[in-house]
Scaffold this motif. Structure first.
Motif, PDB file in Angstrom:
ATOM      1  N   ASN A 108       0.811  -1.214   0.000  1.00  0.00           N
ATOM      2  CA  ASN A 108       0.000   0.000   0.000  1.00  0.00           C
ATOM      3  C   ASN A 108       0.851   1.274   0.000  1.00  0.00           C
ATOM      4  O   ASN A 108       0.613   2.217   0.743  1.00  0.00           O
ATOM      5  CB  ASN A 108      -0.963   0.003   1.199  1.00  0.00           C
ATOM      6  CG  ASN A 108      -2.050   1.048   1.060  1.00  0.00           C
ATOM      7  OD1 ASN A 108      -2.539   1.294  -0.046  1.00  0.00           O
ATOM      8  ND2 ASN A 108      -2.425   1.671   2.156  1.00  0.00           N
TER       9      ASN A 108
ATOM     10  N   ASN B 104       2.006   1.469   3.875  1.00  0.00           N
ATOM     11  CA  ASN B 104       1.099   2.618   4.021  1.00  0.00           C
ATOM     12  C   ASN B 104       1.803   3.968   3.982  1.00  0.00           C
ATOM     13  O   ASN B 104       1.550   4.843   4.804  1.00  0.00           O
ATOM     14  CB  ASN B 104       0.276   2.501   5.321  1.00  0.00           C
ATOM     15  CG  ASN B 104      -0.445   1.187   5.415  1.00  0.00           C
ATOM     16  OD1 ASN B 104      -1.067   0.743   4.454  1.00  0.00           O
ATOM     17  ND2 ASN B 104      -0.334   0.529   6.563  1.00  0.00           N
TER      18      ASN B 104
ATOM     19  N   SER C 250       3.600   4.067   7.671  1.00  0.00           N
ATOM     20  CA  SER C 250       2.670   5.194   7.786  1.00  0.00           C
ATOM     21  C   SER C 250       3.369   6.541   7.957  1.00  0.00           C
ATOM     22  O   SER C 250       2.763   7.501   8.450  1.00  0.00           O
ATOM     23  CB  SER C 250       1.661   4.962   8.920  1.00  0.00           C
ATOM     24  OG  SER C 250       0.946   3.769   8.686  1.00  0.00           O
TER      25      SER C 250
END
Length: 194
Positions: free
Chosen positions: A46, A64, A82
């Motif tokens: 992702n 992410n 992230s």
């Protein structure tokens, strides 16, 4: 494009791109046009890499992460899960600012902790360490450890990732033995400490 790298079947790589040998691009990623990705990189699940991003050799991007246009990562950079990048300092949905993208430089060997935010237009110095959840709002010097919001220097780190402590302007890493000097908050690797 060469075919000596791996792209998971759920991911997309737009043309043209240059992707180095041994690189792995995992699930649900999108590599946009005109990117340059070096050899032996690992792009986690992702991840979006926007147009014209450059990644050096052996860059690791965890899950992410969106790496926006204007980011340039040198060799051996680690980008934690992230992690957040920006590329405009005053975004507005109704105002196009694509001609105002700021450059963000990640120098060799630096590491960005999970959920850290890197405000655009700054340089993260070589082998610097940005703590998890930190918000970087200015340049980070080579070998610095920064934490908090806004991120502040709390110490210094060796190439190998271990904290180093200076005594009379000199430090020796207890883990690998590398030597460093500090002068006016500038840290450099030394050939020897006297």
């Amino acid at each position: 494009m060469d075919n000596d790298y791996f792209v998971h079947e759920s991911s997309y790589v737009d043309e043209p791109c240059k992707i180095g040998k041994g690189t792995k691009i995992w699930h649900f990623c999108h590599i946009m046009s005109d990117c340059i990705i070096g050899q032996d990189c690992n792009i986690g699940q992702n991840v979006v890499i926007s147009p014209k991003v450059t990644l050096g050799r052996n860059v690791k991007i965890q899950n992410n992460v969106s790496v926006y246009s204007g980011v340039k990562a040198e060799d051996n950079v680690f980008i934690g899960p992230s992690c957040v990048f920006t590329n405009v300092i005053n975004p507005r949905s109704h105002v196009s600012r694509k001609n105002e993208y700021k450059e963000t430089i990640l120098r060799e060997g630096c590491s960005l902790g999970a959920n850290s935010t890197i405000v655009c237009g700054h340089t993260i110095g070589k082998y610097a360490l940005v703590g998890a959840g930190s918000v970087v709002t200015k340049d980070v010097p080579d070998y610095a450890i920064v934490v908090g919001n806004p991120a502040r220097i709390i110490g210094y780190v060796c190439n190998c990732g271990e904290k180093i402590v200076f005594n009379n302007g000199k430090a020796v890493c207890k883990s690998c033995g590398k030597k460093y000097i500090i002068n006016k908050s500038i840290v450099e690797e030394a050939l020897q400490c006297q």
